[in-house]
Design an enzyme around this catalytic site. Structure first.
Site, PDB file in Angstrom:
ATOM      1  N   CYS A   1      26.065  19.509   0.148  1.00 56.35           N
ATOM      2  CA  CYS A   1      25.503  19.144   1.452  1.00 56.35           C
ATOM      3  C   CYS A   1      26.570  18.817   2.496  1.00 56.35           C
ATOM      4  O   CYS A   1      26.390  19.080   3.676  1.00 56.35           O
ATOM      5  CB  CYS A   1      24.499  18.006   1.316  1.00 56.35           C
ATOM      6  SG  CYS A   1      25.196  16.439   0.816  1.00 56.35           S
TER       7      CYS A   1
ATOM      8  N   ASP B   1      18.900  18.364   8.334  1.00 55.57           N
ATOM      9  CA  ASP B   1      19.050  17.996   6.928  1.00 55.57           C
ATOM     10  C   ASP B   1      19.354  19.237   6.088  1.00 55.57           C
ATOM     11  O   ASP B   1      18.539  20.156   6.021  1.00 55.57           O
ATOM     12  CB  ASP B   1      17.752  17.340   6.449  1.00 55.57           C
ATOM     13  CG  ASP B   1      17.857  16.765   5.048  1.00 55.57           C
ATOM     14  OD1 ASP B   1      18.905  16.952   4.408  1.00 55.57           O
ATOM     15  OD2 ASP B   1      16.883  16.127   4.598  1.00 55.57           O
TER      16      ASP B   1
ATOM     17  N   HIS C   1      19.418  19.488   2.895  1.00 52.77           N
ATOM     18  CA  HIS C   1      18.858  19.400   1.541  1.00 52.77           C
ATOM     19  C   HIS C   1      17.552  20.176   1.403  1.00 52.77           C
ATOM     20  O   HIS C   1      16.547  19.657   0.898  1.00 52.77           O
ATOM     21  CB  HIS C   1      18.645  17.932   1.168  1.00 52.77           C
ATOM     22  CG  HIS C   1      19.874  17.102   1.256  1.00 52.77           C
ATOM     23  ND1 HIS C   1      20.252  16.460   2.422  1.00 52.77           N
ATOM     24  CD2 HIS C   1      20.836  16.823   0.344  1.00 52.77           C
ATOM     25  CE1 HIS C   1      21.390  15.810   2.206  1.00 52.77           C
ATOM     26  NE2 HIS C   1      21.764  16.016   0.959  1.00 52.77           N
TER      27      HIS C   1
END
Length: 506
Positions: free
Chosen positions: A226, A399, A401
């Site tokens: 990430c 984000d 993820h």
């Protein structure tokens, strides 16, 4: 130097005591401690997923919301084309004062309550802002709620007409136009390291996965990539703005957008692919494939790959301290004195130990309000995000993820489909209070010319609270002058693990 690393006695005392009894017990306890940390991380992630509701704007207060140096408000009084200089005085009182060089635009929209409104967007030009807007200019952060959280959770937020959460449509258009890099799956295999120490460098979850499976390499970065993806997002948006300008929005100049996306395909042939980040991280940063990266390693990879691949964007990195030296910067941006080249400044810093020290909060918020802003790669502990917006003390982020199929490499970028481009953008807002941020981060700024440089220098100096970036004329490493003696006492070291930097991973 102030260090966030616990003392040797505190961190190893229990090991010394137990090791006299049984080395195996030491290993078992170490594994148990790592497992407990992993369980805590997964538990936090689970809770965030459950209560990760979309933020809703408070239309009554109508506080400005920022995205990489552009301010947006709802304005029910104005509608039309970009404002002329004579119309600038009619901007809402919530927007910081503008001069004639500032650009404002309004957009009409029907909000989720069926009320027709207009949104005022104000993008500060590179020469119109000598100092970052402060909290006092934007209203009290402590007394007024900036936004509220809705009572529903949907990954398809704001996709249907009218479902905009009360946010200025121009802000959502801007947010959606930022390039968003996420976890990918089923890409060309990244081989595992043969180094015996490689396994111990992996997270607990990755160690379990690699131990109980015949894993010869990694075909997905889920669980460890990430911070690399956040760094890719930061670099991609710097290239996007340098090539197409800050005003670019989705749906325009598709071929140019595809050219940029192709640079980040999940293939070793793509200049800024995950594969090349991992390759350089292994050779120059001591990072094994499958290991979490930290801000410092990510910055070094961005700088090295940009220098090697000649993308038209130059990169200046401050290393592990937030000190920018003008002579070193100019050696990158204008080495022969014949012409200034667009240059990305990467500032690695740590603004506290476990959380951000409050004295730095105003200055950190202002970094997203500067016209040179390219955002912040960092986030929650062991979980990196890419921050691009702010309202009050709430920061908005992309984000990484979210696993998606690998972005293929195409010799002709025009072959990318609309569906493939859609995976690199989102209109779904996520927010995090500044008090919940991890203090270790990578901050980016794009300097386009010397006027931009002069403006940025003044802006980072004149901020509310304590400045988080220092600009000095000479780099001591170049043998001219001296650095700031107080810098060592002011800045927290980035070292917090055995590899010399905090790792932001899954």
């Amino acid at each position: 130097m102030t260090s966030s690393r616990p003392s040797g006695r505190d961190s190893t005392g229990w090991q010394e005591t137990v090791s006299n009894t049984s080395p195996k017990l030491v290993n078992a306890m170490e594994a148990a401690r790592a497992g407990a940390a992993e369980v805590g991380r997964v538990g936090r992630r689970f809770l965030y997923r459950i209560w990760d509701w979309e933020p809703v704007n408070n239309r009554t207060i109508n506080e400005p919301v920022w995205c990489l140096g552009c301010s947006y408000t709802l304005d029910i009084k104005q509608y039309g084309s970009p404002l002329s200089s004579s119309s600038l005085s009619q901007l809402t009182a919530d927007t910081p004062p503008l001069d004639k060089s500032q650009l404002a635009a309004t957009h009409q929209h029907q909000d989720f309550n069926g009320v027709r409104t207009t949104a005022t967007a104000t993008c500060l030009s590179d020469t119109s802002m000598s100092a970052a807007p402060t909290g006092s200019q934007l209203g009290s952060f402590d007394t007024v709620p900036d936004s509220v959280t809705s009572g529903y959770d949907s990954a398809l937020a704001y996709e249907e007409p009218g479902q905009d959460g009360g946010w200025p449509p121009a802000f959502l258009d801007d947010f959606e136009s930022r390039i968003w890099m996420t976890y990918r799956t089923d890409f060309a295999l990244i081989p595992r390291s043969s180094d015996p120490q490689a396994s111990s460098a992996l997270s607990f979850a990755m160690r379990i996965k690699t131990t109980f499976s015949d894993l010869t390499g990694f075909s997905s970065d889920t669980g460890w990539g990430c911070m690399i993806r956040s760094g890719q997002s930061l670099l991609a948006n710097a290239i996007l703005i340098a090539r197409l300008g800050r005003e670019w929005r989705r749906g325009t100049d598709l071929d140019a957008e595809k050219d940029i996306i192709a640079l980040f395909a999940d293939d070793p042939r793509a200049p800024y692919s995950l594969h090349n980040f991992v390759k350089y991280g292994a050779t120059a940063c001591g990072k094994y494939p499958g290991e979490w990266f930290g801000p410092s390693a990510t910055a070094r990879c961005i700088q090295a790959l940009a220098d090697e691949k000649q993308s038209g964007l130059r990169v200046y990195s401050t290393g592990d301290l937030p000190d920018v030296y003008e002579d070193s910067f100019m050696a990158v941006a204008n080495p022969d004195g014949r012409g200034f080249q667009p240059t990305l400044i990467l500032v690695c810093t740590r603004l506290g130990i476990d959380k951000i020290n409050q004295v730095y909060e105003e200055a950190l918020i202002s970094t997203l309000q500067l016209p040179q802003s390219i955002g912040i790669a960092g986030g929650r502990p062991s979980s990196s995000h890419y921050f691009v917006g702010v309202q009050g003390q709430r920061l908005f982020y992309l984000d990484p993820h979210h696993p998606r199929p690998a972005l293929p490499y195409r010799e002709d970028p025009r072959g990318y489909t609309a569906e493939e481009l859609d995976t690199c953008h989102t209109r779904r807002l996520r927010q995090l209070h500044i008090g919940d941020m991890d203090p270790s981060m990578l901050i980016g700024f794009l300097i386009k010319d010397e006027d931009d440089w002069d403006t940025w220098k003044s802006s980072v100096k004149h901020v509310q609270g304590k400045s988080i970036i220092s600009v000095s004329p000479y780099d001591p490493a170049r043998g001219q002058g001296g650095g700031r003696a107080e810098a060592i006492d002011e800045v927290e070291t980035l070292e917090s693990d055995d590899d010399g930097e905090p790792a932001l991973g899954a």
